[in-house]
Design a protein around this motif. Structure first.
Motif, PDB file in Angstrom:
ATOM      1  N   ASN A  18       0.781  -1.252   0.000  1.00 56.36           N
ATOM      2  CA  ASN A  18       0.000   0.000   0.000  1.00 56.36           C
ATOM      3  C   ASN A  18       0.807   1.293   0.000  1.00 56.36           C
ATOM      4  OD1 ASN A  18      -2.598  -1.078  -0.126  1.00 56.36           O
ATOM      5  ND2 ASN A  18      -2.463  -1.660   2.033  1.00 56.36           N
ATOM      6  N   VAL A  19       2.104   1.202  -0.206  1.00 57.25           N
ATOM      7  CA  VAL A  19       2.872   2.454  -0.282  1.00 57.25           C
ATOM      8  C   VAL A  19       2.670   3.135  -1.643  1.00 57.25           C
ATOM      9  CG1 VAL A  19       4.624   1.813   1.425  1.00 57.25           C
ATOM     10  CG2 VAL A  19       5.010   1.275  -0.994  1.00 57.25           C
ATOM     11  N   GLY A  20       2.178   2.370  -2.619  1.00 56.12           N
ATOM     12  CA  GLY A  20       1.884   2.978  -3.922  1.00 56.12           C
ATOM     13  C   GLY A  20       2.718   2.460  -5.083  1.00 56.12           C
ATOM     14  N   LYS A  21       3.240   1.261  -4.945  1.00 53.14           N
ATOM     15  CA  LYS A  21       4.095   0.701  -5.997  1.00 53.14           C
ATOM     16  C   LYS A  21       3.331   0.536  -7.321  1.00 53.14           C
ATOM     17  CE  LYS A  21       5.084  -2.891  -3.414  1.00 53.14           C
ATOM     18  NZ  LYS A  21       4.400  -2.501  -2.138  1.00 53.14           N
ATOM     19  N   SER A  22       2.135  -0.046  -7.216  1.00 53.45           N
ATOM     20  CA  SER A  22       1.351  -0.265  -8.436  1.00 53.45           C
ATOM     21  C   SER A  22       0.885   1.055  -9.038  1.00 53.45           C
ATOM     22  CB  SER A  22       0.131  -1.141  -8.139  1.00 53.45           C
ATOM     23  OG  SER A  22       0.557  -2.382  -7.624  1.00 53.45           O
ATOM     24  N   THR A  23       0.498   1.981  -8.180  1.00 54.43           N
ATOM     25  CA  THR A  23       0.046   3.291  -8.650  1.00 54.43           C
ATOM     26  C   THR A  23       1.181   3.983  -9.407  1.00 54.43           C
ATOM     27  OG1 THR A  23      -1.330   3.434  -6.666  1.00 54.43           O
ATOM     28  CG2 THR A  23      -1.029   5.463  -7.932  1.00 54.43           C
ATOM     29  N   ASN A 124       6.690   8.430  -1.345  1.00 54.46           N
ATOM     30  CA  ASN A 124       5.444   8.624  -2.079  1.00 54.46           C
ATOM     31  C   ASN A 124       4.373   9.285  -1.201  1.00 54.46           C
ATOM     32  OD1 ASN A 124       3.702   8.453  -4.286  1.00 54.46           O
ATOM     33  ND2 ASN A 124       2.916   6.452  -3.625  1.00 54.46           N
ATOM     34  N   LYS A 125       3.315   9.735  -1.842  1.00 50.16           N
ATOM     35  CA  LYS A 125       2.138  10.347  -1.198  1.00 50.16           C
ATOM     36  C   LYS A 125       2.483  11.674  -0.532  1.00 50.16           C
ATOM     37  CE  LYS A 125       0.107   5.771  -0.422  1.00 50.16           C
ATOM     38  NZ  LYS A 125      -0.905   4.971   0.283  1.00 50.16           N
ATOM     39  N   ASP A 127       1.551  14.355  -1.419  1.00 48.15           N
ATOM     40  CA  ASP A 127       0.347  15.204  -1.446  1.00 48.15           C
ATOM     41  C   ASP A 127      -0.405  15.134  -0.119  1.00 48.15           C
ATOM     42  OD1 ASP A 127      -2.059  12.946  -2.176  1.00 48.15           O
ATOM     43  OD2 ASP A 127      -0.033  12.452  -2.807  1.00 48.15           O
ATOM     44  N   GLN A 128      -0.069  14.179   0.706  1.00 45.97           N
ATOM     45  CA  GLN A 128      -0.772  13.976   1.965  1.00 45.97           C
ATOM     46  C   GLN A 128      -0.080  14.623   3.171  1.00 45.97           C
ATOM     47  OE1 GLN A 128      -3.654  13.004   0.478  1.00 45.97           O
ATOM     48  NE2 GLN A 128      -3.989  11.780   2.329  1.00 45.97           N
ATOM     49  N   SER A 154       4.488  12.119  -5.765  1.00 48.15           N
ATOM     50  CA  SER A 154       3.116  11.685  -5.565  1.00 48.15           C
ATOM     51  C   SER A 154       2.743  10.867  -6.797  1.00 48.15           C
ATOM     52  CB  SER A 154       2.163  12.862  -5.408  1.00 48.15           C
ATOM     53  OG  SER A 154       0.831  12.395  -5.506  1.00 48.15           O
ATOM     54  N   ALA A 155       2.659   9.579  -6.594  1.00 48.18           N
ATOM     55  CA  ALA A 155       2.335   8.700  -7.721  1.00 48.18           C
ATOM     56  C   ALA A 155       0.921   8.985  -8.205  1.00 48.18           C
ATOM     57  CB  ALA A 155       2.479   7.236  -7.301  1.00 48.18           C
ATOM     58  N   LEU A 156       0.054   9.342  -7.262  1.00 51.90           N
ATOM     59  CA  LEU A 156      -1.353   9.572  -7.591  1.00 51.90           C
ATOM     60  C   LEU A 156      -1.519  10.841  -8.416  1.00 51.90           C
ATOM     61  CD1 LEU A 156      -4.024   8.092  -6.934  1.00 51.90           C
ATOM     62  CD2 LEU A 156      -4.385   9.775  -5.135  1.00 51.90           C
TER      63      LEU A 156
END
Ligand code: GDP
Ligand code: K
Ligand code: MG
Length: 299
Positions: A18-23, A124-125, A127-128, A154-156
């Motif tokens: 959930n750290v954002g690898k796939s994103t 990552n993230k 933006d948060q 920010s991958a998102l």
């Protein structure tokens, strides 16, 4: 294809769930990546996607086994995971800026200390979080491991992705474009299979044949109503004497090369493999190739 100044290599993305690898991978996709998740499972390194530009190709690899296991993994499995990370050119260690340091990270960092591959800390993230909270986080991770680069993204939202890609390119060696630029190849493993065969040939002949021998994959086919993958490949040498060495007495050397390569290819593809090997003499193929390159020909 190979070209002066062209860079290519293998990059592994690791990090807690959930750290954002796939994103991140999906973000990098644009049209430039080919996600290969539907391709045959590999036991060690699965190709997740290939990012190609006119100056570089980044092959993202999934290296399972590095994450904190639910059950105690044997030393052997741990070694396998470490070896897999040694084989890549660069590791992206992704963390979640929001969550900060966790026990899963400590586990990964311990493993990273055992290998020499350069590691980026990808935060990552972002933006948060407030930018002020980023610095202490960076300082904390810096004190635990000597990261080659630290890149907040920010991958998102797509922030700083370009910068990360540029940094990755700096750490890749010069190399060929392994996979077609805009075409999803049916067999991304093609190059790796050729390299496995070449490696066995060089190793078993104790390098009596030059490194310049080439292996061309003629066919990879999954036979219908069969779980076996059929692979046909040709080892190209420059001299008859080299052909003799590769084939060996009564074909014994070629048989041994084939058997050992088959074991590795089966592990790579996760299925039974029928491997057929041929040897061909192509005099001066290397010279011809470099002459052609002088005229702008690309392999
Ligand atoms: P993986 O398990 O490491 O592959 O993580 P995922 O890519 O599946 O992402 C887990 C969750 O985090 C998903 O809900 C994503 O939408 C979210 N996420 C990923 N990257 C970012 C980011 O940069 N910012 C924010 N706010 N959420 C993100
Ligand atoms: K490489
Ligand atoms: Mg994922």
């Amino acid at each position: 294809m190979s070209r002066e100044g062209y860079k290519s290599g293998f990059v592994s993305i690791i990090g807690r769930p959930n750290v954002g690898k796939s994103t991140f991978l999906n973000r990098v996709i644009g049209q430039k990546i080919a996600i290969m998740s539907d391709k045959p499972q590999t036991t060690r390194n699965k190709i997740q996607g290939v990012y190609t530009t006119n100056d570089a190709q980044i092959i993202f690899i999934d290296t399972p086994g590095i994450h904190k296991p639910k059950h105690k993994l044997g030393d052997f499995m741990m070694k396998v995971a470490e070896n897999a990370l040694k084989e890549v050119d660069l590791i992206l260690f992704m963390i979640n800026a929001e969550e900060g340091f966790g026990r899963g990270d400590a586990f990964i960092i311990e493993r990273l200390k055992k290998i020499n591959t350069p590691v980026f800390l990808v935060i990552n993230k972002i933006d948060q979080v407030h930018p002020d909270d980023l610095l202490p986080l960076i300082e904390q991770y810096k004190s635990l491991y000597e990261f080659a680069e630290i890149v907040p993204i920010s991958a998102l939202q797509g922030n700083n992705i370009e910068t990360l890609i540029e940094q990755i390119k700096k750490y890749l060696p010069e190399g060929p474009q392994y996979y077609p630029a805009d075409q999803v190849t049916d067999h991304p493993e093609r190059f790796i299979i050729a390299e496995l065969i070449r490696e066995k040939a060089l190793h078993l002949t104790r390098e009596e044949v030059p490194h310049s021998i080439a292996v061309v994959i003629d066919a990879i086919e999954r036979r219908q109503d069969s779980s076996t993958v059929y692979v046909s490949a040709t080892i190209i040498v420059e001299r008859d004497s080299q052909k003799g060495i590769i084939i060996g007495k009564q074909g014994r050397m070629l048989k041994e090369i084939g058997q050992r390569a088959r074991v590795d290819i089966e592990a790579l593809l996760g299925s039974k493999v029928f491997l057929e090997l041929w040897v061909k003499v192509q005099k001066d193929w290397r010279n011809k190739l470099s002459q052609l390159r002088d005229f702008g020909f690309r392999e």
